[in-house]
Design an enzyme around this catalytic site. Structure first.
Site, PDB file in Angstrom:
ATOM      1  N   CYS A 120     121.450  39.058 -67.357  1.00 21.43           N
ATOM      2  CA  CYS A 120     120.441  40.189 -67.307  1.00 21.43           C
ATOM      3  C   CYS A 120     120.094  41.008 -68.566  1.00 21.43           C
ATOM      4  O   CYS A 120     120.873  40.618 -69.711  1.00 21.43           O
ATOM      5  CB  CYS A 120     121.149  41.421 -66.424  1.00 21.43           C
ATOM      6  SG  CYS A 120     121.841  41.092 -64.730  1.00 21.43           S
ATOM      7  N   GLY A 141     116.683  37.073 -67.924  1.00 16.50           N
ATOM      8  CA  GLY A 141     116.486  37.102 -66.642  1.00 16.50           C
ATOM      9  C   GLY A 141     115.173  36.853 -66.072  1.00 16.50           C
ATOM     10  O   GLY A 141     114.233  37.635 -66.234  1.00 16.50           O
ATOM     11  N   ASN A 166     124.330  45.075 -67.191  1.00 14.30           N
ATOM     12  CA  ASN A 166     124.453  43.749 -67.744  1.00 14.30           C
ATOM     13  C   ASN A 166     125.946  43.448 -67.891  1.00 14.30           C
ATOM     14  O   ASN A 166     126.536  43.994 -68.760  1.00 14.30           O
ATOM     15  CB  ASN A 166     123.418  43.495 -69.135  1.00 14.30           C
ATOM     16  CG  ASN A 166     123.905  42.209 -69.905  1.00 14.30           C
ATOM     17  OD1 ASN A 166     123.913  42.093 -70.882  1.00 14.30           O
ATOM     18  ND2 ASN A 166     123.863  41.373 -69.169  1.00 14.30           N
ATOM     19  N   GLY A 167     126.211  42.339 -67.476  1.00 16.28           N
ATOM     20  CA  GLY A 167     127.832  41.707 -67.282  1.00 16.28           C
ATOM     21  C   GLY A 167     128.132  41.658 -66.174  1.00 16.28           C
ATOM     22  O   GLY A 167     127.665  41.149 -65.151  1.00 16.28           O
ATOM     23  N   TYR A 178     122.799  31.274 -78.299  1.00 22.90           N
ATOM     24  CA  TYR A 178     121.846  30.999 -77.299  1.00 22.90           C
ATOM     25  C   TYR A 178     120.883  31.955 -76.808  1.00 22.90           C
ATOM     26  O   TYR A 178     119.863  32.269 -76.388  1.00 22.90           O
ATOM     27  CB  TYR A 178     122.171  30.135 -76.296  1.00 22.90           C
ATOM     28  CG  TYR A 178     121.217  29.469 -75.130  1.00 22.90           C
ATOM     29  CD1 TYR A 178     119.931  28.916 -75.582  1.00 22.90           C
ATOM     30  CD2 TYR A 178     121.331  30.161 -74.130  1.00 22.90           C
ATOM     31  CE1 TYR A 178     119.104  28.483 -74.614  1.00 22.90           C
ATOM     32  CE2 TYR A 178     120.270  29.511 -72.971  1.00 22.90           C
ATOM     33  CZ  TYR A 178     119.232  28.885 -73.238  1.00 22.90           C
ATOM     34  OH  TYR A 178     118.128  28.370 -72.469  1.00 22.90           O
TER      35      TYR A 178
END
Length: 486
Positions: A16, A42, A117-118, A257
């Site tokens: 996300c 995302g 996010n997570g 990345y």
């Protein structure tokens, strides 16, 4: 609807990206621009929630930010000077609108919107307890667990209830939350997932990456520290740290990345780190060759670093098409077999007869590497030496990354010699874990106190993995199979 390309399934994917702004007249439009800059984090769905001082407004949709939030009628339907947004990938669960964030609920204190996010690594255990207590879940997202914990908390103020909820969860979270009282942004005590603070005029901004600040012309102030809650309201900005101090362990794969190369993560240029990893690769596993060729686009900075360190010319031996989407065709077996050529094609005039050092960021399943190596062979490459700008990925991530189960990770099933033979390379080498730390300006990895979360390489998980360690009861197996993380 443009979403993730179906052939691009051989990468670790960040789940996300989140973005929030307080105090801007065109808050929703700013969020849409910020989410566009975070689209790489995302690509399955996007959502924005705004607050106009009296009511919350939400628009959520499947697909990319462009095409959903580039219409005037959508932005006009999201009025107010406060807004937050979210872009997401789906994982093992369904790709459904009910899981698209921000999630919103009406609590006793008023509306509550959350972008996450997570991944909460004890979400299933907490969910079972909450359901037994009468909670009714509307999604399969672990993020909804936080909302129910806030709703059930016995503390008086919303901030204390929010802190109480966070103290019950394990795992990784960067959050942007909106309430009638203000905006709250926070990171988990280990700081596994990133979050930064910026400003434009009198408005404060929170985003997963600095590049989202750049796009709207905002100034980067600082990162939100691990374990910190930053609260913005009409009274201004304040910070509290309600958790016990622990040594942070931010995700090392952000540098490899996940983050865009033009972002700054933990004070370091992502682009510069990736070049340094490539240079370290050349030092550790140099080979005689004619060309250094990246797998575009993720391998390009490391390939530049490898070429500069080795003195071997850098060339674009593989050309990437940027115009492939899921709407192109419904793939059968034959088309799926050719899928890699829809995205990558060898530059035959350059490759023919040459000894190539091929640089990529990682190997997950290895299926794409096999196809790309064969493509280079078909283009006439005399030798192909594959070099990977990260250590072997041998373990799954449970902190908000879409990682295949360990049985599908090539490095978990084969040694490097076996991997090289499987892929079809003349040689294969990965940067060492110590080499990666050196590229980040650190000494060798300290096994007792690692600077980063590198569990996907080492298996050294920095938190409990309750949902993985506990046996899920039979009546929860179907639910567990649907689980979607943020």
């Amino acid at each position: 609807m443009l979403t993730t390309h179906p052939f691009d399934d051989d990468k670790l994917r960040e789940e996300c990206g989140i973005f929030g702004i307080w105090g801007a007249e065109t808050a929703a439009a700013m969020v849409a621009l910020g989410l566009h800059a975070l689209q790489h984090r995302g690509q399955e769905a996007a959502g924005i929630t705004s607050w106009d001082g009296q009511a919350f407004h939400t628009h959520r949709a499947m697909g990319h930010v462009a095409g959903n939030f580039d219409r005037d009628d959508v932005i006009r339907g999201l009025p107010g000077h406060v807004a937050c947004g979210h872009v997401r990938y789906s994982t093992t669960g369904e790709t459904a609108l009910r899981n698209v964030q921000p999630l919103f609920a009406e609590l006793s204190s008023g509306g509550f919107a959350i972008s996450h996010n997570g991944n909460i690594s004890n979400a299933m255990k907490l969910r079972r307890e909450l359901v037994r207590g009468g909670s009714i879940f509307q999604s399969t997202s672990d993020t909804e667990t936080i909302i129910h914990l806030v709703a059930m908390s016995k503390y008086r103020t919303l901030l204390d209830r929010f802190i109480d909820a966070l103290k019950q969860v394990e795992g990784a979270y960067s959050l942007v939350c909106m309430t009638p009282e203000g905006m709250i942004a926070c990171r988990d005590p280990l700081g596994i997932r990133p979050l930064v603070l910026g400003r434009i005029g009198e408005a404060y901004i929170f985003a997963s990456e600095t590049v989202a600040l750049d796009v709207i012309g905002a100034t980067f102030i600082r990162q939100v520290d691990p374990g910190e809650l930053v609260i913005v309201s009409e009274s201004g900005l304040r910070s509290i740290r309600p958790f016990a101090d622990v040594r942070p362990r931010p995700c090392i794969f952000e540098h490899v990345y996940f983050s865009r190369p033009d972002s700054i993560v933990d004070g370091s240029s992502v682009y510069s780190v990736r070049k340094a990893i490539g240079a370290q690769l050349a030092i550790e596993s140099g080979v005689e060759a004619d060309l250094v060729v990246p797998v575009p686009d993720s391998g390009t900075p490391a390939a530049i670093g490898y070429a500069q360190q080795s003195g071997i010319p850098f060339e674009l031996g593989i050309i990437r098409s940027h115009y492939v989407g899921r709407t192109f065709i419904s793939p059968g077996d034959q088309v799926r077999h050719l899928g890699v050529k829809l995205k990558h094609n060898a530059n035959r005039a350059l490759i023919d007869g040459q000894r190539v050092v091929l640089i990529d960021d990682s190997i997950v399943r290895g299926t794409t590497s096999v196809k790309i190596l064969q493509m280079l062979r078909d283009a006439g490459a005399a030798e192909v030496h594959l070099r990977i700008a990260s250590p072997p990925t041998r373990h799954s991530c449970f902190y908000g990354v879409d990682t295949p189960e360990r049985a599908k990770l090539l490095a978990a099933q084969m040694n490097i010699a076996e991997m090289s033979k499987f892929i079809g390379a003349d040689s294969l080498a990965f940067v060492s874990i110590n080499g990666m730390y050196k590229a980040l300006g650190e000494p060798d990895r300290d096994a007792r106190q690692p600077r980063y979360c590198d569990a996907c390489f080492t298996g050294d998980y920095p938190t409990h993995l309750t949902d993985q360690e506990e046996l899920i009861p039979t009546d929860q197996l179907a639910l567990h199979g649907e689980r979607v993380v943020a």
